[in-house]
Design an enzyme around this catalytic site. Structure first.
Site, PDB file in Angstrom:
ATOM      1  N   LYS A  11      12.450 116.546 -40.526  1.00 45.52           N
ATOM      2  CA  LYS A  11      13.693 116.297 -39.525  1.00 45.52           C
ATOM      3  C   LYS A  11      14.887 115.877 -40.027  1.00 45.52           C
ATOM      4  O   LYS A  11      14.818 115.284 -41.076  1.00 45.52           O
ATOM      5  CB  LYS A  11      13.252 115.588 -38.494  1.00 45.52           C
ATOM      6  CG  LYS A  11      12.130 116.153 -37.618  1.00 45.52           C
ATOM      7  CD  LYS A  11      11.406 115.463 -36.411  1.00 45.52           C
ATOM      8  CE  LYS A  11      10.362 116.224 -35.532  1.00 45.52           C
ATOM      9  NZ  LYS A  11      10.105 115.397 -34.268  1.00 45.52           N
ATOM     10  N   TYR A  51      11.073 124.204 -29.334  1.00 47.34           N
ATOM     11  CA  TYR A  51      10.804 123.022 -28.484  1.00 47.34           C
ATOM     12  C   TYR A  51      10.505 123.513 -26.949  1.00 47.34           C
ATOM     13  O   TYR A  51      10.469 122.735 -26.207  1.00 47.34           O
ATOM     14  CB  TYR A  51      11.519 121.912 -28.491  1.00 47.34           C
ATOM     15  CG  TYR A  51      11.354 121.174 -29.859  1.00 47.34           C
ATOM     16  CD1 TYR A  51      10.018 120.345 -29.799  1.00 47.34           C
ATOM     17  CD2 TYR A  51      12.122 120.884 -30.631  1.00 47.34           C
ATOM     18  CE1 TYR A  51       9.895 119.959 -31.271  1.00 47.34           C
ATOM     19  CE2 TYR A  51      11.827 120.129 -31.894  1.00 47.34           C
ATOM     20  CZ  TYR A  51      10.626 119.478 -31.838  1.00 47.34           C
ATOM     21  OH  TYR A  51      10.625 118.811 -33.254  1.00 47.34           O
ATOM     22  N   PHE A  59      13.703 113.929 -22.643  1.00 44.36           N
ATOM     23  CA  PHE A  59      14.020 113.780 -23.459  1.00 44.36           C
ATOM     24  C   PHE A  59      14.361 115.382 -24.273  1.00 44.36           C
ATOM     25  O   PHE A  59      14.915 115.366 -25.551  1.00 44.36           O
ATOM     26  CB  PHE A  59      13.117 113.221 -24.563  1.00 44.36           C
ATOM     27  CG  PHE A  59      11.858 113.726 -24.803  1.00 44.36           C
ATOM     28  CD1 PHE A  59      11.748 114.866 -25.762  1.00 44.36           C
ATOM     29  CD2 PHE A  59      10.907 113.247 -24.076  1.00 44.36           C
ATOM     30  CE1 PHE A  59      10.330 115.345 -25.958  1.00 44.36           C
ATOM     31  CE2 PHE A  59       9.336 113.688 -24.345  1.00 44.36           C
ATOM     32  CZ  PHE A  59       9.249 114.803 -25.245  1.00 44.36           C
ATOM     33  N   ARG A  87      -1.512 116.194 -38.925  1.00 47.77           N
ATOM     34  CA  ARG A  87      -1.455 115.384 -37.735  1.00 47.77           C
ATOM     35  C   ARG A  87      -1.801 113.877 -38.100  1.00 47.77           C
ATOM     36  O   ARG A  87      -1.134 112.891 -37.893  1.00 47.77           O
ATOM     37  CB  ARG A  87      -2.011 115.956 -36.450  1.00 47.77           C
ATOM     38  CG  ARG A  87      -1.546 117.127 -36.103  1.00 47.77           C
ATOM     39  CD  ARG A  87      -0.321 117.163 -35.387  1.00 47.77           C
ATOM     40  NE  ARG A  87      -0.544 116.319 -34.292  1.00 47.77           N
ATOM     41  CZ  ARG A  87       0.730 116.336 -33.339  1.00 47.77           C
ATOM     42  NH1 ARG A  87       1.682 117.164 -33.531  1.00 47.77           N
ATOM     43  NH2 ARG A  87       0.856 115.406 -32.227  1.00 47.77           N
ATOM     44  N   ARG A 104       5.218 108.537 -40.375  1.00 43.86           N
ATOM     45  CA  ARG A 104       6.096 108.164 -39.695  1.00 43.86           C
ATOM     46  C   ARG A 104       6.244 106.680 -39.452  1.00 43.86           C
ATOM     47  O   ARG A 104       7.019 105.923 -39.110  1.00 43.86           O
ATOM     48  CB  ARG A 104       5.401 108.754 -38.338  1.00 43.86           C
ATOM     49  CG  ARG A 104       5.846 110.176 -37.759  1.00 43.86           C
ATOM     50  CD  ARG A 104       5.111 110.948 -36.786  1.00 43.86           C
ATOM     51  NE  ARG A 104       5.703 112.181 -36.370  1.00 43.86           N
ATOM     52  CZ  ARG A 104       5.159 112.867 -35.273  1.00 43.86           C
ATOM     53  NH1 ARG A 104       4.256 112.760 -35.007  1.00 43.86           N
ATOM     54  NH2 ARG A 104       5.887 114.186 -34.872  1.00 43.86           N
ATOM     55  N   ASN A 114      11.730 110.846 -35.739  1.00 42.74           N
ATOM     56  CA  ASN A 114      10.355 110.367 -36.278  1.00 42.74           C
ATOM     57  C   ASN A 114      10.074 111.392 -37.472  1.00 42.74           C
ATOM     58  O   ASN A 114       8.680 111.481 -37.966  1.00 42.74           O
ATOM     59  CB  ASN A 114       9.144 110.427 -35.348  1.00 42.74           C
ATOM     60  CG  ASN A 114       9.028 111.870 -34.603  1.00 42.74           C
ATOM     61  OD1 ASN A 114       9.816 112.709 -34.899  1.00 42.74           O
ATOM     62  ND2 ASN A 114       8.032 112.002 -33.840  1.00 42.74           N
ATOM     63  N   HIS A 117       7.651 116.996 -38.283  1.00 41.21           N
ATOM     64  CA  HIS A 117       6.898 117.903 -37.114  1.00 41.21           C
ATOM     65  C   HIS A 117       5.579 118.418 -37.722  1.00 41.21           C
ATOM     66  O   HIS A 117       5.834 119.009 -39.029  1.00 41.21           O
ATOM     67  CB  HIS A 117       7.924 118.877 -36.634  1.00 41.21           C
ATOM     68  CG  HIS A 117       7.230 120.069 -35.595  1.00 41.21           C
ATOM     69  ND1 HIS A 117       6.794 119.671 -34.372  1.00 41.21           N
ATOM     70  CD2 HIS A 117       6.468 120.937 -35.952  1.00 41.21           C
ATOM     71  CE1 HIS A 117       6.061 120.667 -33.835  1.00 41.21           C
ATOM     72  NE2 HIS A 117       5.872 121.712 -34.903  1.00 41.21           N
ATOM     73  N   GLU A 128       4.363 129.009 -34.615  1.00 44.95           N
ATOM     74  CA  GLU A 128       5.365 128.393 -35.297  1.00 44.95           C
ATOM     75  C   GLU A 128       5.682 128.721 -36.496  1.00 44.95           C
ATOM     76  O   GLU A 128       7.035 128.892 -36.953  1.00 44.95           O
ATOM     77  CB  GLU A 128       5.284 126.984 -35.209  1.00 44.95           C
ATOM     78  CG  GLU A 128       4.933 126.082 -33.803  1.00 44.95           C
ATOM     79  CD  GLU A 128       4.827 124.686 -33.662  1.00 44.95           C
ATOM     80  OE1 GLU A 128       4.682 124.219 -32.622  1.00 44.95           O
ATOM     81  OE2 GLU A 128       4.653 124.371 -34.727  1.00 44.95           O
TER      82      GLU A 128
HETATM   83  P1  IDP Z   1       4.379 115.597 -31.735  1.00 46.63           P
HETATM   84  O1  IDP Z   1       5.908 115.933 -32.429  1.00 46.63           O
HETATM   85  O2  IDP Z   1       3.986 114.163 -32.315  1.00 46.63           O
HETATM   86  O3  IDP Z   1       3.653 116.739 -31.535  1.00 46.63           O
HETATM   87  P2  IDP Z   1       5.579 115.713 -29.043  1.00 46.63           P
HETATM   88  O4  IDP Z   1       5.161 115.098 -27.887  1.00 46.63           O
HETATM   89  O5  IDP Z   1       5.225 117.368 -29.316  1.00 46.63           O
HETATM   90  O6  IDP Z   1       5.085 115.080 -30.194  1.00 46.63           O
HETATM   91  O7  IDP Z   1       7.145 115.762 -29.137  1.00 46.63           O
HETATM   92  C1  IDP Z   1       7.875 116.437 -29.872  1.00 46.63           C
HETATM   93  C2  IDP Z   1       9.150 115.743 -30.078  1.00 46.63           C
HETATM   94  O8  IDP Z   1       9.810 115.365 -29.094  1.00 46.63           O
HETATM   95  C3  IDP Z   1       8.604 114.568 -30.908  1.00 46.63           C
HETATM   96  O9  IDP Z   1       8.143 114.693 -32.550  1.00 46.63           O
HETATM   97  C4  IDP Z   1       9.797 113.396 -30.974  1.00 46.63           C
HETATM   98  O10 IDP Z   1      10.941 113.908 -31.651  1.00 46.63           O
HETATM   99  C5  IDP Z   1      10.183 113.811 -29.446  1.00 46.63           C
HETATM  100  N1  IDP Z   1       9.711 112.757 -28.474  1.00 46.63           N
HETATM  101  C6  IDP Z   1       8.540 112.809 -27.950  1.00 46.63           C
HETATM  102  N2  IDP Z   1       8.511 112.030 -27.104  1.00 46.63           N
HETATM  103  C7  IDP Z   1       9.669 111.484 -26.894  1.00 46.63           C
HETATM  104  C8  IDP Z   1      10.283 110.306 -26.375  1.00 46.63           C
HETATM  105  O11 IDP Z   1       9.583 109.632 -25.430  1.00 46.63           O
HETATM  106  N3  IDP Z   1      11.625 110.086 -26.197  1.00 46.63           N
HETATM  107  C9  IDP Z   1      12.360 110.830 -27.161  1.00 46.63           C
HETATM  108  N4  IDP Z   1      12.096 111.538 -27.849  1.00 46.63           N
HETATM  109  C10 IDP Z   1      10.626 112.002 -27.874  1.00 46.63           C
HETATM  110 MG    MG Z   2       4.185 118.421 -30.571  1.00 43.11          MG
END
Ligand code: IDP
Ligand code: MG
Length: 140
Positions: A11, A51, A59, A87, A104, A114, A117, A128
């Site tokens: 990212k 997304y 968010f 993961r 992370r 973070n 992805h 994807e």
């Molecule tokens: P993941 O990347 O671990 O699969 P997801 O729930 O799919 O997590 O969320 C996609 C992305 O959205 C996350 O990697 C992060 O960048 C962002 N994200 C997820 N939850 C939050 C939040 O509570 N606040 C801000 N950004 C978030």
């Molecule tokens: Mg995800």
């Protein structure tokens, strides 16, 4: 376990801090082969499309803004059980909850920025991967 492919994105917070090589070293050390890789800047519509599953989340707008704030590196990773394995190597979404030694935990700036992805299922990985790569771009 089967050989799988998963979609990875380094990212904008990672590319901004020149962490592409450091993260790639973690991937390869973990047995995940980088079988396709491209650096690009996502457009707003590409980020929103990628997304789309999160479009009702509070968010979503901020996430799309962040994902278009700088270059990303999109990758296809291949290996034994690559979807779940990556993961694990990435760690939890929120770096404050990520296990020691994960990408992370060591690199992420926040729950949003973070660093990486990774696809969450074999089915989503195929969708994807096709979002960014043609089959001829992937050399296993
Ligand atoms: P993941 O990347 O671990 O699969 P997801 O729930 O799919 O997590 O969320 C996609 C992305 O959205 C996350 O990697 C992060 O960048 C962002 N994200 C997820 N939850 C939050 C939040 O509570 N606040 C801000 N950004 C978030
Ligand atoms: Mg995800």
């Amino acid at each position: 376990m089967a050989i799988e492919r998963t979609l990875s994105i380094l990212k904008p917070d990672a590319t901004r801090r020149n962490l592409t090589g450091a993260i790639n070293q973690r991937l390869e050390a973990a047995g995940l082969a980088i079988v396709a890789q491209r650096r690009l800047r996502l457009t707003r519509s590409m980020a929103e499309g990628f997304y789309a599953v999160h479009r009702e989340r509070p968010f979503f707008g901020s996430l799309c803004e962040f994902m278009t704030s700088g270059p990303v590196v999109v990758q296809v990773l291949e290996g034994e059980g690559a979807v779940a394995h990556y993961r694990e190597v990435m760690g939890a979404t929120n770096p404050a909850e990520a296990a020691d030694g994960t990408i992370r935990k060591d690199f992420a700036e926040s729950i949003e920025a973070n660093s990486t992805h990774g696809s969450d299922s074999v089915e989503n990985a195929a969708i994807e991967i096709a979002y960014f790569f043609s089959e001829v771009d992937i050399v296993g």
